[in-house]
Write a protein that holds these residues in place. Structure first.
Motif, mmCIF file in Angstrom:
data_model
loop_
_atom_site.group_PDB
_atom_site.id
_atom_site.type_symbol
_atom_site.label_atom_id
_atom_site.label_comp_id
_atom_site.label_asym_id
_atom_site.label_seq_id
_atom_site.Cartn_x
_atom_site.Cartn_y
_atom_site.Cartn_z
ATOM 1 N N ALA A 1 61.340 -11.590 -14.053
ATOM 2 C CA ALA A 1 61.352 -11.966 -12.328
ATOM 3 C C ALA A 1 63.050 -11.729 -11.395
ATOM 4 C CB ALA A 1 61.279 -13.849 -12.641
ATOM 5 N N PRO A 2 64.057 -12.026 -12.690
ATOM 6 C CA PRO A 2 65.374 -11.574 -11.189
ATOM 7 C C PRO A 2 64.898 -10.136 -11.492
ATOM 8 C CG PRO A 2 65.676 -12.352 -14.085
ATOM 9 C CD PRO A 2 63.976 -12.179 -13.934
ATOM 10 N N GLY A 3 64.587 -9.298 -11.716
ATOM 11 C CA GLY A 3 64.375 -7.983 -11.487
ATOM 12 C C GLY A 3 64.071 -7.812 -9.718
ATOM 13 N N MET A 4 62.213 -8.528 -10.123
ATOM 14 C CA MET A 4 61.598 -8.744 -8.106
ATOM 15 C C MET A 4 62.298 -9.674 -7.801
ATOM 16 S SD MET A 4 58.124 -10.348 -10.914
ATOM 17 C CE MET A 4 57.506 -9.629 -12.503
ATOM 18 N N ALA A 5 63.269 -10.656 -7.948
ATOM 19 C CA ALA A 5 63.847 -11.830 -6.866
ATOM 20 C C ALA A 5 64.716 -10.407 -6.008
ATOM 21 C CB ALA A 5 64.247 -12.225 -7.343
ATOM 22 N N ARG A 6 65.347 -9.646 -6.556
ATOM 23 C CA ARG A 6 66.925 -8.257 -6.241
ATOM 24 C C ARG A 6 65.539 -7.867 -5.353
ATOM 25 N NH1 ARG A 6 68.456 -9.622 -11.400
ATOM 26 N NH2 ARG A 6 67.333 -6.832 -11.947
ATOM 27 N N ASP A 7 63.959 -6.879 -5.850
ATOM 28 C CA ASP A 7 64.049 -6.005 -5.206
ATOM 29 C C ASP A 7 63.522 -6.599 -3.931
ATOM 30 O OD1 ASP A 7 63.030 -3.369 -5.049
ATOM 31 O OD2 ASP A 7 61.225 -4.342 -6.265
ATOM 32 N N LEU B 1 65.253 -16.352 -6.398
ATOM 33 C CA LEU B 1 64.347 -16.771 -8.348
ATOM 34 C C LEU B 1 63.486 -17.712 -8.273
ATOM 35 C CD1 LEU B 1 64.642 -15.289 -10.790
ATOM 36 C CD2 LEU B 1 66.095 -16.971 -11.736
ATOM 37 N N GLU B 2 64.607 -18.833 -7.035
ATOM 38 C CA GLU B 2 63.345 -19.889 -7.109
ATOM 39 C C GLU B 2 61.900 -19.758 -6.819
ATOM 40 O OE1 GLU B 2 66.342 -20.121 -6.480
ATOM 41 O OE2 GLU B 2 67.330 -21.051 -8.217
ATOM 42 N N GLN B 3 62.305 -19.310 -5.470
ATOM 43 C CA GLN B 3 60.581 -18.714 -4.415
ATOM 44 C C GLN B 3 60.416 -17.455 -5.702
ATOM 45 O OE1 GLN B 3 63.294 -16.707 -1.720
ATOM 46 N NE2 GLN B 3 62.022 -17.721 -0.118
ATOM 47 N N VAL B 4 60.612 -16.766 -5.785
ATOM 48 C CA VAL B 4 59.499 -16.152 -7.724
ATOM 49 C C VAL B 4 59.016 -16.700 -7.689
ATOM 50 C CG1 VAL B 4 59.400 -14.128 -9.358
ATOM 51 C CG2 VAL B 4 60.976 -14.075 -7.398
ATOM 52 N N PHE B 5 59.282 -18.262 -8.939
ATOM 53 C CA PHE B 5 58.778 -18.454 -9.739
ATOM 54 C C PHE B 5 57.808 -19.676 -8.800
ATOM 55 C CE2 PHE B 5 61.784 -17.672 -12.509
ATOM 56 C CZ PHE B 5 61.452 -17.310 -14.096
ATOM 57 N N PHE C 1 54.829 -17.990 -8.513
ATOM 58 C CA PHE C 1 54.441 -18.292 -9.912
ATOM 59 C C PHE C 1 54.126 -19.668 -10.211
ATOM 60 C CE2 PHE C 1 54.808 -18.050 -14.566
ATOM 61 C CZ PHE C 1 53.993 -17.771 -15.236
ATOM 62 N N SER C 2 54.212 -20.678 -9.831
ATOM 63 C CA SER C 2 53.539 -21.624 -9.722
ATOM 64 C C SER C 2 52.155 -22.378 -9.497
ATOM 65 C CB SER C 2 54.327 -23.091 -9.523
ATOM 66 O OG SER C 2 55.891 -23.136 -10.251
ATOM 67 N N VAL C 3 52.161 -21.294 -7.825
ATOM 68 C CA VAL C 3 50.890 -21.619 -7.167
ATOM 69 C C VAL C 3 50.138 -20.647 -7.787
ATOM 70 C CG1 VAL C 3 50.047 -20.921 -5.533
ATOM 71 C CG2 VAL C 3 51.957 -21.528 -5.440
ATOM 72 N N SER C 4 50.006 -19.617 -8.461
ATOM 73 C CA SER C 4 49.424 -18.513 -9.142
ATOM 74 C C SER C 4 48.349 -19.535 -9.972
ATOM 75 C CB SER C 4 50.019 -17.254 -9.484
ATOM 76 O OG SER C 4 50.785 -18.392 -10.289
ATOM 77 N N LEU C 5 49.395 -20.343 -11.230
ATOM 78 C CA LEU C 5 49.201 -21.366 -12.078
ATOM 79 C C LEU C 5 47.617 -22.302 -11.971
ATOM 80 C CD1 LEU C 5 52.482 -21.587 -14.121
ATOM 81 C CD2 LEU C 5 50.324 -19.909 -14.683
ATOM 82 N N PHE C 6 48.092 -22.439 -11.073
ATOM 83 C CA PHE C 6 47.331 -24.078 -9.560
ATOM 84 C C PHE C 6 45.969 -22.934 -9.328
ATOM 85 C CE2 PHE C 6 46.231 -26.618 -5.945
ATOM 86 C CZ PHE C 6 45.985 -27.764 -7.288
#
Length: 400
Positions: free
Chosen positions: A33-39, A44-48, A51-56
Motif C-alpha cells: 500500500a505505501p508504494g501504491m500511494a506514492r506511485d 495512504l488513507e485513501q488507498v485503504f 480497499f475498505s470499499v472493495s471489501l464492502f
C-alpha cells in the motif's frame, strides 16, 4: 456404513491455492500500500479507503457467487475466479489512474470471493458432505500459513521490484498455479460424478428443522458479523494500537504471535476437537476473541496482558475460520450450501469492511481502553447469538 472420503490430494491442492489466494489478494496489500500511494499520488488513507470499499462490494457479491457455485459447481467457480484474479491483478499493475486502480481493486475482491475459503469450503462439501467438516479443519490448518509466507515474500520483493511488478508476479501465480489446480479438482469431481451415477448422491441433513432455519440463519449471520467486526477492527490497528498503549518496541513481536496462535488452535482442534459440535466450536471461538480484547482493555501497558491478548485473539480467529465452514453445514445441511454461506459471508464482510474505520473513530473519541471494552461488548452479543443457536439445535434434537 461406507463413507466416501475426500482424497488428500484435493485438500492439499486447495491448501496451496488458499495460501496463494490469501497471500496475493489480501495479506500482501498492507505491505504494498505505501508504494501504491506514492506511485498514484494519493495518501495512504485513501488507498485503504479504496480497499475498505472493495471489501464492502466484495461482500455484497458473495450471495451471487454462492448461488452460482450451487449451479455450476464450486470448483468450476474457483477455476473462473483464478482467471479473473490473474486478469485483475494485471489490470491493477497497469492502472494509469486512480479510477482504474480503484476499479481493479474492487474486481480483485470479487475474484477473492470466488477463490478463497467460502468457495473452498463449498468444494469440500460437494466432494464429500459427510467428511467436509474434518476436511475444512485440515484445509484451514494449511491456509493459516498464508500470512506467515506472503508477508515476508511481499516485503522482500519490495526491495527489488515495484508494486506493479509484484502484482504481475502474483498474477502469474494465480494463472499458472491456482487455475490448473482448481481445474484439476473440477475434473476429479466430474469424473467422480460419472462413476457414481448409479448411486444416490450423499447428503448431510441439517440439525435445524425447516421452520427454524430462517431464525437460525439470522442468528448465525448476526453472530459471525459481530465476531468478524471484533476481529477486523483489532487486526487493522493491532501493531500501532499496541504501541500507543505503551508496550514500546515489543508491539511488533506481540502482534507476530497472532499467526502462530491461529495455526496452533487449528492443530489442537484437529487432534482434540472431535467431541466439540460446530455450535460449541463457534462459542469457544467468539469467547476467546472477546477474552483477548477484554484482557488488553483492562491490563493496559502490562506486557503479560498484551501477550495473552495476542494469543487469545489468534486462537479464537483460527477456530473461527473452521466454524465459518462447519457450522452452516451442521445447521442447514449440504443442499444449497454455496448460497447459504454466500448470504452469511455478505453480512460478515460488509460489517467487517466498516470495522477498521469505526474502531479508529472510537479510539480517537473514547480512548483505546474504552474502545476495546465496547468492542468486547459487541463480541459478547455475538457469543449470546451462538449460544441461542446451540440451544435451538439441542431443542430440535430432543425427542417429543
Amino acid at each position: 456404513m461406507n463413507t466416501i472420503k475426500v482424497p488428500a490430494g484435493i485438500v492439499s491442492a486447495l491448501g496451496v491455492t488458499q495460501i496463494i489466494g490469501y497471500g496475493t489478494l489480501y495479506y500482501s496489500f498492507s505491505i504494498l500500500a505505501p508504494g501504491m500511494a506514492r506511485d498514484l499520488g494519493i495518501s495512504l488513507e485513501q488507498v485503504f479507503a479504496v480497499f475498505s470499499v472493495s471489501l464492502f462490494i466484495g461482500g455484497l457479491s458473495a450471495p451471487i457467487i454462492g448461488r452460482h457455485m450451487d449451479r455450476i459447481g464450486a470448483a468450476t467457480m474457483m477455476t473462473l475466479g483464478s482467471a479473473l484474479a490473474a486478469l485483475t491483478l494485471a489490470l491493477c499493475a497497469w492502472s494509469p489512474s486512480v479510477a482504474v486502480f480503484a476499479l481493479a481493486i474492487v474486481l480483485l475482491e470479487v475474484s477473492s470471493g470466488m477463490v478463497q475459503y467460502q468457495a473452498a469450503f463449498a468444494t469440500l462439501v460437494e466432494s464429500s458432505p459427510r467428511t467436509a467438516s474434518r476436511s475444512i479443519t485440515y484445509l484451514t490448518l494449511i491456509g493459516g500459513f498464508a500470512s506467515t509466507i506472503f508477508w515476508p515474500i511481499a516485503a522482500t520483493l519490495t526491495g527489488y521490484l515495484s508494486w506493479r511488478e509484484i502484482y504481475l508476479v502474483f498474477a502469474v501465480l494465480n494463472l499458472l498455479v491456482c487455475m490448473p489446480l482448481h481445474y484439476w479438482i473440477m475434473r476429479v469431481g466430474r469424473a467422480g460424478s460419472k462413476l457414481d451415477a448409479t448411486r444416490t448422491r450423499e447428503v448431510v441433513v441439517g440439525a435445524l428443522a425447516p421452520q427454524d432455519r430462517r431464525r437460525g440463519m439470522l442468528l448465525v449471520s448476526f453472530a459471525f458479523s459481530l465476531s468478524g467486526f471484533t476481529l477486523a477492527a483489532i487486526l487493522a490497528h493491532m501493531v500501532p494500537m499496541l504501541g500507543a498503549i505503551g508496550v514500546g518496541g515489543a508491539a511488533v513481536v506481540i502482534g507476530s504471535l497472532f499467526g502462530p496462535a491461529q495455526v496452533m488452535s487449528r492443530l489442537v482442534n484437529m487432534v482434540f476437537g472431535k467431541s466439540l459440535s460446530p455450535p460449541a466450536l463457534a462459542i469457544v471461538s467468539a469467547g476467546l476473541m472477546v477474552l483477548g480484547v477484554l484482557i488488553l482493555g483492562l491490563s493496559g501497558d502490562w506486557l503479560p496482558g498484551a501477550l495473552a491478548f495476542a494469543i487469545c485473539l489468534g486462537l479464537g480467529s483460527g477456530i473461527n475460520s473452521i466454524a465459518q465452514g462447519s457450522l452452516p453445514l451442521y445447521l442447514f445441511g449440504s443442499a444449497g450450501y454455496g448460497a447459504i454461506t454466500g448470504r452469511m459471508a455478505a453480512a460478515r464482510l460488509a460489517v467487517g469492511a466498516a470495522a477498521p474505520f469505526v474502531f479508529a473513530m472510537a479510539m480517537e473519541n473514547l480512548g483505546i481502553a474504552t474502545a476495546l471494552l465496547v468492542n468486547a461488548l459487541l463480541g459478547t452479543l455475538g457469543i449470546a447469538a451462538f449460544v441461542a443457536v446451540a440451544v435451538s439445535t439441542r431443542r430440535a434434537a430432543r425427542p417429543e
